[in-house]
Design an enzyme around this catalytic site. Structure first.
Site, short mmCIF file in Angstrom:
data_model
loop_
_atom_site.label_atom_id
_atom_site.label_comp_id
_atom_site.label_asym_id
_atom_site.label_seq_id
_atom_site.Cartn_x
_atom_site.Cartn_y
_atom_site.Cartn_z
CB SER A 67 -0.88 0.00 1.24
OG SER A 67 -1.38 1.30 1.45
CG ASP A 110 -4.97 2.70 1.09
OD1 ASP A 110 -5.97 1.98 1.06
OD2 ASP A 110 -3.85 2.30 1.49
CG MET A 154 -10.98 3.88 2.64
SD MET A 154 -9.41 3.79 3.50
CE MET A 154 -8.29 3.79 2.11
CG MET A 186 -11.54 -2.02 5.79
SD MET A 186 -9.98 -1.62 4.96
CE MET A 186 -9.03 -0.83 6.25
#
Ligand code: DX5
Ligand code: ZN
Length: 219
Positions: free
Chosen positions: A7, A34, A67, A136
């Site tokens: 990530s 992300d 997100m 998650m």
């Protein structure tokens, strides 16, 4: 075999290009990206311009984790920026089905994510329509948190459901992944393990190699 998805949230952004080259040369295939909006999660990360610019340099599979509130508004933009897969949060959508339908208009893999407090039951109507489920392991919003162990039960539950009913969705796990807990994460049914801190803190090549070794031993 399961795979590792570094990530870039934990990358050194002043050396992002070089760090991505190290990742690419390490045999990794998937890059986890992300995107945070300061609404669905408290933090703001980056958006299309960053994805678009790394797309020019990087041949990895772009696994874009949105997100953001009402991601249906931005599906086309993220596809155009270079996403190979888009993950949306069921908690962030007023109409999950409409958001899946929006993703289905483009040549992009469709994935749903659930927060630690969200049950896998909410995914039931969509299991035959999606390519991946992202479980998650921490509250979304920040890297470097400790994995909430109970979330692994959801991986196990989803793995059981897909085996029993013949679904083909992959299972991705994100948050708090490290060398010590990775084996258990894989054994519970994870196909793709996301790791930010565990890849980017210290020597990237060594970290990736060590994590890949754990995956090879557990798969
Ligand atoms: C958290 C992000 C994660 C994060 C993981 O909201 O979705 O992808 O980068 O970071 P680590 O591996 O440090 O928990
Ligand atoms: Zn993520």
């Amino acid at each position: 075999m399961s795979e590792l998805a570094p990530s870039i949230l934990s990358a050194d952004f002043t050396h992002l290009g070089e760090q991505l080259q190290l990742i690419e040369h390490s045999g990794t295939k998937v890059l986890h990206i992300d995107v945070m909006d300061g609404m669905f999660v408290p933090s703001i990360s980056f958006g299309m311009p960053v994805i678009r610019s790394i797309r020019k340099e990087c041949g990895l599979f772009f696994d874009v984790h949105l997100m953001i509130q009402e991601p249906v508004r931005y599906i086309k933009e993220f596809v155009d920026a270079g996403a190979d897969s888009i993950t949306i949060h069921v908690e962030a959508c007023e109409d999950v089905q409409a958001t899946i339908d929006a993703m289905a208009q483009y040549p992009v893999k469709k994935a749903l994510s659930i927060n630690p407090a969200t049950s896998i039951d909410i995914l039931e109507p969509y299991l035959d329509q999606i390519d991946m489920i992202l479980v998650m392991g921490v509250e979304p919003g920040f890297g470097g948190q400790k994995l909430i162990t109970e979330t692994l039960e959801k991986v196990k539950g989803l793995d059981q459901i897909r085996k029993e009913r013949g679904y083909s969705f992959k299972i991705e796990f994100d948050g708090g992944v490290n060398r010590e807990n990775l084996k258990e994460i894989i054994k519970n049914g994870t196909d793709i393990a996301v790791a930010g801190t565990a890849v980017f803190r210290g020597k990237i090549e060594e970290n990736v190699r060590d994590l890949q070794e754990v995956i090879a031993g557990a798969s």
